[in-house]
Design a protein around this motif. Sequence first.
Motif, PDB file in Angstrom:
ATOM      1  N   CYS A   1      54.789 -21.596 -15.012  1.00 52.83           N
ATOM      2  CA  CYS A   1      54.159 -20.421 -14.388  1.00 52.83           C
ATOM      3  C   CYS A   1      52.678 -20.676 -14.118  1.00 52.83           C
ATOM      4  CB  CYS A   1      54.312 -19.190 -15.277  1.00 52.83           C
ATOM      5  SG  CYS A   1      55.999 -18.569 -15.315  1.00 52.83           S
ATOM      6  N   ASN A   2      51.998 -21.321 -15.074  1.00 54.62           N
ATOM      7  CA  ASN A   2      50.564 -21.541 -14.887  1.00 54.62           C
ATOM      8  C   ASN A   2      50.262 -22.666 -13.902  1.00 54.62           C
ATOM      9  OD1 ASN A   2      49.232 -19.472 -16.451  1.00 54.62           O
ATOM     10  ND2 ASN A   2      50.233 -20.415 -18.205  1.00 54.62           N
TER      11      ASN A   2
ATOM     12  N   LEU B   1      49.012 -12.673   0.194  1.00 58.04           N
ATOM     13  CA  LEU B   1      49.182 -13.896  -0.569  1.00 58.04           C
ATOM     14  C   LEU B   1      50.664 -14.216  -0.748  1.00 58.04           C
ATOM     15  CD1 LEU B   1      47.510 -16.054  -1.949  1.00 58.04           C
ATOM     16  CD2 LEU B   1      47.460 -14.663  -4.013  1.00 58.04           C
ATOM     17  N   ARG B   2      51.464 -13.169  -0.875  1.00 60.18           N
ATOM     18  CA  ARG B   2      52.899 -13.374  -1.031  1.00 60.18           C
ATOM     19  C   ARG B   2      53.464 -14.076   0.207  1.00 60.18           C
ATOM     20  NH1 ARG B   2      56.206  -8.168  -2.540  1.00 60.18           N
ATOM     21  NH2 ARG B   2      54.531  -7.969  -4.069  1.00 60.18           N
ATOM     22  N   LYS B   3      52.992 -13.642   1.380  1.00 52.42           N
ATOM     23  CA  LYS B   3      53.445 -14.255   2.630  1.00 52.42           C
ATOM     24  C   LYS B   3      53.156 -15.744   2.633  1.00 52.42           C
ATOM     25  CE  LYS B   3      53.260 -10.851   6.342  1.00 52.42           C
ATOM     26  NZ  LYS B   3      52.311 -10.360   7.350  1.00 52.42           N
ATOM     27  N   ALA B   4      51.959 -16.112   2.180  1.00 53.67           N
ATOM     28  CA  ALA B   4      51.537 -17.502   2.252  1.00 53.67           C
ATOM     29  C   ALA B   4      52.160 -18.362   1.159  1.00 53.67           C
ATOM     30  CB  ALA B   4      50.010 -17.574   2.169  1.00 53.67           C
ATOM     31  N   ALA B   5      52.415 -17.770  -0.005  1.00 57.71           N
ATOM     32  CA  ALA B   5      52.735 -18.612  -1.155  1.00 57.71           C
ATOM     33  C   ALA B   5      54.136 -18.456  -1.716  1.00 57.71           C
ATOM     34  CB  ALA B   5      51.715 -18.342  -2.274  1.00 57.71           C
ATOM     35  N   TYR B   6      54.844 -17.413  -1.296  1.00 57.34           N
ATOM     36  CA  TYR B   6      56.124 -17.123  -1.939  1.00 57.34           C
ATOM     37  C   TYR B   6      57.162 -18.221  -1.708  1.00 57.34           C
ATOM     38  CZ  TYR B   6      60.300 -14.554  -3.359  1.00 57.34           C
ATOM     39  OH  TYR B   6      61.452 -14.174  -3.957  1.00 57.34           O
ATOM     40  N   ALA B   7      57.325 -18.636  -0.441  1.00 54.65           N
ATOM     41  CA  ALA B   7      58.363 -19.622  -0.108  1.00 54.65           C
ATOM     42  C   ALA B   7      58.200 -20.941  -0.865  1.00 54.65           C
ATOM     43  CB  ALA B   7      58.409 -19.855   1.407  1.00 54.65           C
ATOM     44  N   PRO B   8      56.987 -21.542  -0.872  1.00 51.52           N
ATOM     45  CA  PRO B   8      56.825 -22.780  -1.633  1.00 51.52           C
ATOM     46  C   PRO B   8      57.129 -22.605  -3.127  1.00 51.52           C
ATOM     47  CG  PRO B   8      54.765 -22.159  -0.503  1.00 51.52           C
ATOM     48  CD  PRO B   8      55.804 -21.213  -0.064  1.00 51.52           C
ATOM     49  N   LEU B   9      56.770 -21.451  -3.676  1.00 54.42           N
ATOM     50  CA  LEU B   9      57.038 -21.216  -5.093  1.00 54.42           C
ATOM     51  C   LEU B   9      58.526 -21.194  -5.384  1.00 54.42           C
ATOM     52  CD1 LEU B   9      54.608 -18.460  -6.431  1.00 54.42           C
ATOM     53  CD2 LEU B   9      54.586 -20.903  -6.863  1.00 54.42           C
ATOM     54  N   LYS B  10      59.261 -20.474  -4.508  1.00 53.20           N
ATOM     55  CA  LYS B  10      60.716 -20.409  -4.678  1.00 53.20           C
ATOM     56  C   LYS B  10      61.323 -21.800  -4.556  1.00 53.20           C
ATOM     57  CE  LYS B  10      63.675 -17.989  -4.928  1.00 53.20           C
ATOM     58  NZ  LYS B  10      64.867 -17.208  -4.783  1.00 53.20           N
ATOM     59  N   ALA B  11      60.765 -22.554  -3.602  1.00 49.91           N
ATOM     60  CA  ALA B  11      61.276 -23.906  -3.374  1.00 49.91           C
ATOM     61  C   ALA B  11      61.077 -24.783  -4.620  1.00 49.91           C
ATOM     62  CB  ALA B  11      60.590 -24.528  -2.169  1.00 49.91           C
ATOM     63  N   GLN B  12      60.007 -24.487  -5.379  1.00 54.71           N
ATOM     64  CA  GLN B  12      59.764 -25.261  -6.610  1.00 54.71           C
ATOM     65  C   GLN B  12      60.740 -24.893  -7.719  1.00 54.71           C
ATOM     66  OE1 GLN B  12      55.743 -24.909  -8.124  1.00 54.71           O
ATOM     67  NE2 GLN B  12      54.942 -25.194  -6.074  1.00 54.71           N
TER      68      GLN B  12
ATOM     69  N   ALA C   1      62.710 -15.564  -8.390  1.00 50.65           N
ATOM     70  CA  ALA C   1      62.045 -14.610  -7.498  1.00 50.65           C
ATOM     71  C   ALA C   1      61.061 -13.718  -8.252  1.00 50.65           C
ATOM     72  CB  ALA C   1      63.095 -13.757  -6.791  1.00 50.65           C
ATOM     73  N   GLN C   2      61.505 -13.206  -9.405  1.00 49.90           N
ATOM     74  CA  GLN C   2      60.630 -12.300 -10.174  1.00 49.90           C
ATOM     75  C   GLN C   2      59.404 -13.050 -10.679  1.00 49.90           C
ATOM     76  OE1 GLN C   2      61.073  -9.236 -10.175  1.00 49.90           O
ATOM     77  NE2 GLN C   2      63.095  -9.393  -9.205  1.00 49.90           N
ATOM     78  N   ALA C   3      59.653 -14.249 -11.216  1.00 51.13           N
ATOM     79  CA  ALA C   3      58.546 -15.029 -11.764  1.00 51.13           C
ATOM     80  C   ALA C   3      57.550 -15.383 -10.663  1.00 51.13           C
ATOM     81  CB  ALA C   3      59.068 -16.284 -12.437  1.00 51.13           C
ATOM     82  N   ALA C   4      58.065 -15.740  -9.481  1.00 54.58           N
ATOM     83  CA  ALA C   4      57.180 -16.075  -8.365  1.00 54.58           C
ATOM     84  C   ALA C   4      56.285 -14.879  -8.009  1.00 54.58           C
ATOM     85  CB  ALA C   4      58.007 -16.499  -7.157  1.00 54.58           C
TER      86      ALA C   4
END
Length: 384
Positions: free
Chosen positions: A26-27, A48-59, A63-66
Motif C-alpha cells: 500500500c505504501n 487523481l483517481r482518473k490518473a492513477a487508478y488503472a495502474p494501481l489495479k494493474a499492479q 479496488a478498495q485498497a487502490a
Amino acid sequence: MKLVVQVKLLPTVEQAVALRSTLHACNDAAAAVSRVAFEAGVFREYALRKAAYAPLKAQGLGAQAAQHVIKKVSDAYTSLYANIRNGNLGPAGGRRRVKAESKPIRFRSDAAQPFDDRCLSWQYDQGTVSIWTVAGRMKNLRFTGSADQLTTLRAHRRGESDLVHRDGMWFLIATCDITEKPEIEPVDWIGVDRGIVNLATTSDLDNFQGRRLQRYRRWHARKRAELQAKRTKSARRRLKRRTKREARHSTHVNHQVAKKIVAVAERTGRGIALEDLGGIRDRVTVSRHQRATLTSWPFHQLEQHIRYKAKRAGVPVILVDARYTSQMCPRCGHTERSNRPARDFFLCRRCGLAGPADVVAAVNVRTRARSAWVHVNVPDLTAA
Ligand SMILES: [Zn+2]
C-alpha cells in the motif's frame, strides 16, 4: 464526539508476514501515486483517481485498497498545502517550505493504512477481525483490548480504522462516534486538587496515588540519564522505548483516576471543579530539582481525560481560579502563606483549622465552583 480506540493485534507468524507485505504494498503504491500527483499537479481525490487508478489495479492492488491509497495521497497533499497556507512551514522561499514544495510527499513503507468496512470486519465476541491483505482475505486475526475498549467499539465504532505497525507490534486504531449525554444540572461540585505528592485529591477526601507514580517516574528519570550518558545507538533505541513505556504508564494512571472521579460525579449528580491549569506553576514554590518534575507532570493530561469522560457522562466541568487555594482557610477565609507551615500540612493562623494541604485546596476549589456557578446562573435582574 469522536474518539479513537486502539486495540493490539495478535497475529500468528504467517499473519504478521501478510500484514507486513500489505502495508508495504500500500505504501509503495502511495509513493507511486504521490509522484504522479506531484508531476501532474493533480491533488484532488477525484482527478487523481482518473490518473492513477488503472495502474494501481494493474499492479494487483484490490479496488478498495487502490481507492484508499489514492485518498491517503490526496489527504496528505491537502494537509501539506493547508500547512503551507497557514505559514506552518515558514515564508515562501524559506528553506523548509522550498524543501516541502520541491518533491513529492514520501510514504514510509510502514506508514499507517486506513481500512473501511469492506476491507475490515470485526467479530467482537470472538475477539477477531477479518482483513483484506495482498495474500487474500485474512480471517481469525486475533486482537486484544480492555473491557472498556471492547464495549466502546461494539457500540460506537464507525467508518475507517488504521492499521499501524509500531515497535514490532501491530495495532488497529478505530474511530468511534459517541453520542454525548445532555449535561446535567449539578446539585453540587466535587473539587479536585492536582498535586505532586498526590496526583489528585478530591473534596470528598478521596486521593489518588501520587507517591507510587512519583517513585516510578524518578526511577525512569534515573534510567534515562544512564542511557543518555552512553551515547551509543542501542542506548538511544532503549531510551526511546523507555520514554514511550513511561508515557503509556502515565496515561494509564490518569485514565484510571479520571474514570473514578467522573463515576462518583455521575452517580451523585455533581459537577467536577478543577483549578485553572495556568495557576498551578505559580502557586507552588519548589526547588529547582522539583521544578523539572512539575513541568513534566501530567496534570494537563489528567484534565483532558476528566473532560472527555465527563462529556460522555453529561457531567459538567468548571475551571476555577487557582490563586491561594492552598493558603486560604476554608472555614474562616483567612489567607496567609504561613497557613502552610509545611508543604503537605495546613494550619490556619487565625481559627486553628488543621488538615492535609491538598484536601484544604480541594475544598477551596469546590467552594469557588459553588459561587462561580451561582453567579453564572443567577437571573439578570437589571434586564427586566
Ligand atoms: Zn481559619
